[in-house]
Write a protein that holds these residues in place. Structure first.
Motif, PDB file in Angstrom:
ATOM      1  N   GLU A   1      -5.936  36.388   8.232  1.00  0.00           N
ATOM      2  CA  GLU A   1      -4.487  35.769   8.324  1.00  0.00           C
ATOM      3  C   GLU A   1      -3.540  36.559   7.689  1.00  0.00           C
ATOM      4  O   GLU A   1      -3.693  37.254   6.707  1.00  0.00           O
TER       5      GLU A   1
ATOM      6  N   THR B   1       2.493  32.236   9.189  1.00  0.00           N
ATOM      7  CA  THR B   1       1.141  32.758   9.072  1.00  0.00           C
ATOM      8  C   THR B   1       0.484  32.738  10.331  1.00  0.00           C
ATOM      9  O   THR B   1       0.269  31.421  11.156  1.00  0.00           O
ATOM     10  N   HIS B   2      -0.130  33.732  11.005  1.00  0.00           N
ATOM     11  CA  HIS B   2      -0.844  33.814  12.181  1.00  0.00           C
ATOM     12  C   HIS B   2      -2.205  34.577  11.912  1.00  0.00           C
ATOM     13  O   HIS B   2      -2.315  35.371  10.995  1.00  0.00           O
ATOM     14  N   ARG B   3      -3.043  34.424  12.775  1.00  0.00           N
ATOM     15  CA  ARG B   3      -4.395  35.242  13.001  1.00  0.00           C
ATOM     16  C   ARG B   3      -4.803  35.168  14.385  1.00  0.00           C
ATOM     17  O   ARG B   3      -4.461  34.435  15.146  1.00  0.00           O
TER      18      ARG B   3
ATOM     19  N   LEU C   1      -3.229  32.542  16.833  1.00  0.00           N
ATOM     20  CA  LEU C   1      -2.900  31.087  16.411  1.00  0.00           C
ATOM     21  C   LEU C   1      -2.109  31.056  15.336  1.00  0.00           C
ATOM     22  O   LEU C   1      -1.826  32.018  14.514  1.00  0.00           O
ATOM     23  N   ARG C   2      -1.391  30.008  15.093  1.00  0.00           N
ATOM     24  CA  ARG C   2      -0.070  29.838  14.054  1.00  0.00           C
ATOM     25  C   ARG C   2      -0.669  28.591  13.164  1.00  0.00           C
ATOM     26  O   ARG C   2      -0.972  27.814  13.616  1.00  0.00           O
ATOM     27  N   ARG C   3      -0.414  28.712  11.889  1.00  0.00           N
ATOM     28  CA  ARG C   3      -0.469  27.676  10.972  1.00  0.00           C
ATOM     29  C   ARG C   3       0.583  26.787  10.603  1.00  0.00           C
ATOM     30  O   ARG C   3       1.636  27.395  10.724  1.00  0.00           O
ATOM     31  N   THR C   4       0.271  25.595  10.772  1.00  0.00           N
ATOM     32  CA  THR C   4       1.541  24.713  10.838  1.00  0.00           C
ATOM     33  C   THR C   4       1.777  24.375   9.325  1.00  0.00           C
ATOM     34  O   THR C   4       1.035  24.678   8.453  1.00  0.00           O
TER      35      THR C   4
ATOM     36  N   ASP D   1      -2.801  23.084   9.609  1.00  0.00           N
ATOM     37  CA  ASP D   1      -3.647  22.894  10.588  1.00  0.00           C
ATOM     38  C   ASP D   1      -3.372  24.442  11.353  1.00  0.00           C
ATOM     39  O   ASP D   1      -2.212  24.905  11.318  1.00  0.00           O
ATOM     40  N   TRP D   2      -4.144  24.957  12.495  1.00  0.00           N
ATOM     41  CA  TRP D   2      -4.111  25.825  13.058  1.00  0.00           C
ATOM     42  C   TRP D   2      -3.873  25.625  14.501  1.00  0.00           C
ATOM     43  O   TRP D   2      -4.762  24.828  15.063  1.00  0.00           O
TER      44      TRP D   2
END
Length: 303
Positions: free
Chosen positions: A165, A172-174, A185-188, A192-193
């Protein structure tokens, strides 16, 4: 095999040194490019330099597709794109800004791949076509996702593909796997991803992407010729104009204002095109007025 299918077949072919239309005899005018993006630091094939160059490009070059809305197809020829983005100081899409940045990085010594991506729609589900372009860049022994031409929110700086992350200014992305492909992916805010897009592995030449231009200029459901879509990265986030919605995404949060009047749209457009010739904002406002009454359809791949 169709062009669409070709674009997303995974491969283990080694990455080439760089991107571009081949040995076309044209060398990107580096000093003019650096002046356009406002970068005054070193240009070396390192992660720090990659981060600085990407950030400068994102903040200096807005996302816009005014030419397409006015009926002019996008040129994929690098000298044409350079003239538009640098000499005329316009913005671009993933077909323009991303390959041009990739060419600059290649000539600066970075190993680069230009690859296709399939966007996750705002309301869920994959877009029907792999019509977004991103860069996979190597620096300091690591691989990085670089995206200089995405309309909506994605990582605001190069994103390592290490699976960890990475948080920047509240976002925040991974990189993980989504439906068989590597994906960003991005975390809301709720934890949630959600996917931003998944991407292929095969290096493309810009000539491989002519079908994207042809599709968006001819298709009735293309968002690039039916709606005013423009955005620009700012410190901490992004300003996004999507039809009659103005999204201010900052420090991990999104605030959406409805543009009920021409004056409200004019103010939002001026903020997105801040620092550019006022004629660019004037064109955008005319196009907003022209398209504001059109029936809103789905937004497929917006890159």
């Amino acid at each position: 095999m169709t062009a669409t299918a070709r674009l997303h077949e995974p491969t283990t072919t080694p990455a080439p040194e760089g991107i571009g239309p081949g040995d076309d005899g044209w060398r990107l005018p580096a000093r003019a490019f650096l002046r356009r993006i406002g970068h005054r630091g070193p240009v070396t094939p390192t992660a720090d330099s990659l981060r600085a160059l990407t950030t400068a490009t994102l903040r200096a070059v807005p996302y816009e597709m005014l030419d397409a809305l006015e009926g002019r197809p996008t040129s994929l020829h690098h000298p044409d794109v350079f003239a538009k983005l640098v000499h005329r100081r316009q913005g671009g899409t993933c077909l323009e800004t991303t390959p041009l940045l990739g060419r600059f990085l290649r000539e600066a010594g970075f190993p680069v791949r230009l690859v296709a991506a399939q966007i996750w729609r705002v309301k869920g589900g994959w877009a029907p076509r792999w019509d977004h372009l991103i860069l996979l860049v190597e620096a300091d022994g690591a691989e990085w996702v670089v995206d200089a031409g995405f309309f909506m929110m994605t990582a605001l700086e190069p994103l390592p593909t290490d699976g960890a992350e990475h948080t920047h200014d509240g976002w925040t992305h991974r990189v993980a796997t989504a439906d068989g492909h590597r994906a960003v992916l991005r975390r809301t805010p709720g934890g949630d991803w959600i996917p931003v897009y998944r991407f292929a592995e095969r290096h493309l030449e810009t000539a491989d992407c002519t079908w994207v231009v042809d599709y968006h200029m001819a298709a009735a459901d293309s968002p690039l010729t039916a709606n005013l879509l423009c955005s620009r990265v700012i410190p901490g986030g992004k300003l996004i104009l999507m039809r009659k919605n103005f999204i201010r995404a900052e420090n991990g949060r999104e605030n959406i204002d409805f543009l009920a009047t021409e004056r409200a749209a004019e103010k939002a457009i001026a903020e997105i095109f801040h620092g550019h010739d006022g004629k660019l904002a004037e064109r955008a406002l005319r196009l907003w007025n022209r398209t504001r009454g059109k029936r809103a359809g789905k937004l497929p791949g917006i890159g």
